[in-house]
Scaffold this active site. Structure first.
Site, PDB file in Angstrom:
ATOM      1  N   SER A 187      69.037  38.466   5.668  1.00  0.00           N
ATOM      2  CA  SER A 187      69.439  38.537   7.072  1.00  0.00           C
ATOM      3  C   SER A 187      70.405  39.662   7.409  1.00  0.00           C
ATOM      4  O   SER A 187      70.826  39.794   8.551  1.00  0.00           O
ATOM      5  CB  SER A 187      70.045  37.199   7.517  1.00  0.00           C
ATOM      6  OG  SER A 187      69.061  36.197   7.498  1.00  0.00           O
ATOM      7  N   SER A 227      68.648  36.999  10.424  1.00  0.00           N
ATOM      8  CA  SER A 227      69.233  36.246  11.515  1.00  0.00           C
ATOM      9  C   SER A 227      70.367  36.988  12.215  1.00  0.00           C
ATOM     10  O   SER A 227      70.819  36.575  13.280  1.00  0.00           O
ATOM     11  CB  SER A 227      69.761  34.904  10.989  1.00  0.00           C
ATOM     12  OG  SER A 227      70.786  35.116  10.017  1.00  0.00           O
ATOM     13  N   LYS A 268      79.123  38.340  13.997  1.00  0.00           N
ATOM     14  CA  LYS A 268      78.020  37.399  14.137  1.00  0.00           C
ATOM     15  C   LYS A 268      78.557  36.028  14.534  1.00  0.00           C
ATOM     16  O   LYS A 268      79.587  35.570  14.010  1.00  0.00           O
ATOM     17  CB  LYS A 268      77.259  37.313  12.814  1.00  0.00           C
ATOM     18  CG  LYS A 268      76.020  36.430  12.832  1.00  0.00           C
ATOM     19  CD  LYS A 268      75.322  36.500  11.477  1.00  0.00           C
ATOM     20  CE  LYS A 268      74.069  35.643  11.425  1.00  0.00           C
ATOM     21  NZ  LYS A 268      73.380  35.768  10.111  1.00  0.00           N
TER      22      LYS A 268
END
Length: 209
Positions: A167, A143, A74
């Protein structure tokens, strides 16, 4: 193919890390124009890492738990050899000086880091551009949108995400992959964007097939 299966295939000489990384890059090239799971790919660096893992295997030296397996990170996790922009133009081109602790540990385990997966800006509430691989009209969740979508699309068997308020578990559910959020403190957060001192945690997306 799962990460564990890939490791065993490399150990048994059934495939190579270079072959697995090349297949992953080919799959990304075929599908990510629409999916938009990735914001940065280090093609040359990943192939160099994979070649080094194959040399280790051929030399008979000890293999790590993720030896030769392609993974994604990420884009809020610091890496010294590629940008970490936290999903925002405000940090475009940002180059951390050091790898996050978890990145160093992944590399030590033999993982081959392909690049950075898309996140919502600053891992917060605005949506990412990433689409759900099962239906491009749907959201992949946030996210950690790119990490979940990349695994669901078959780009990679494992991706790293984070969560402050769902998330990891939310995009895992939206994209139909396994998501795991360990207990607080199990994975170090040094070098990861901080949103909450008490709630931030690193998590993992994976497939088992």
């Amino acid at each position: 193919t799962s990460a564990l299966q890939m490791v065993q295939m490399i150990r048994d000489g059934e495939t190579t890390s270079v072959a697995l990384v090349t297949a992953a890059l080919d799959r990304i090239a075929e599908t990510d124009d629409l999916l938009k799971a990735w914001v940065w790919l280090d093609r040359d660096g990943a192939l160099e890492q994979a070649w080094a893992m194959d040399q280790l295997r051929q030399s008979g030296r000890a293999l790590g738990a993720l030896h030769g397996v392609p993974i994604g990170l990420k884009d809020i996790i610091d890496t010294a050899d590629m940008p970490t922009e936290c999903g925002t133009v405000a940090l475009a081109g940002r180059r951390p000086e050091f790898d996050a602790v978890l990145v160093s540990r992944l590399k030590a385990a033999g993982a081959v880091i392909l690049g950075k997966t898309a996140t919502t800006p600053f891992a917060f509430m605005d949506p990412a551009v990433t689409r759900n691989p099962h239906n491009l009209e749907y959201s992949p969740g946030g996210s950690s949108a790119g990490s979940a979508a990349a695994v669901a699309a078959g780009h990679i068997p494992v991706a790293i995400g984070t969560q402050t308020n769902g998330s990891v578990i939310r995009p895992a559910s939206f994209c139909g992959v396994y998501g795991f959020k360990p207990s607080a403190g199990m994975i170090p957060r040094t070098g990861v964007l901080r949103t909450s001192e008490t709630l931030d945690q690193v998590g993992v997306f994976a497939r088992f097939y």
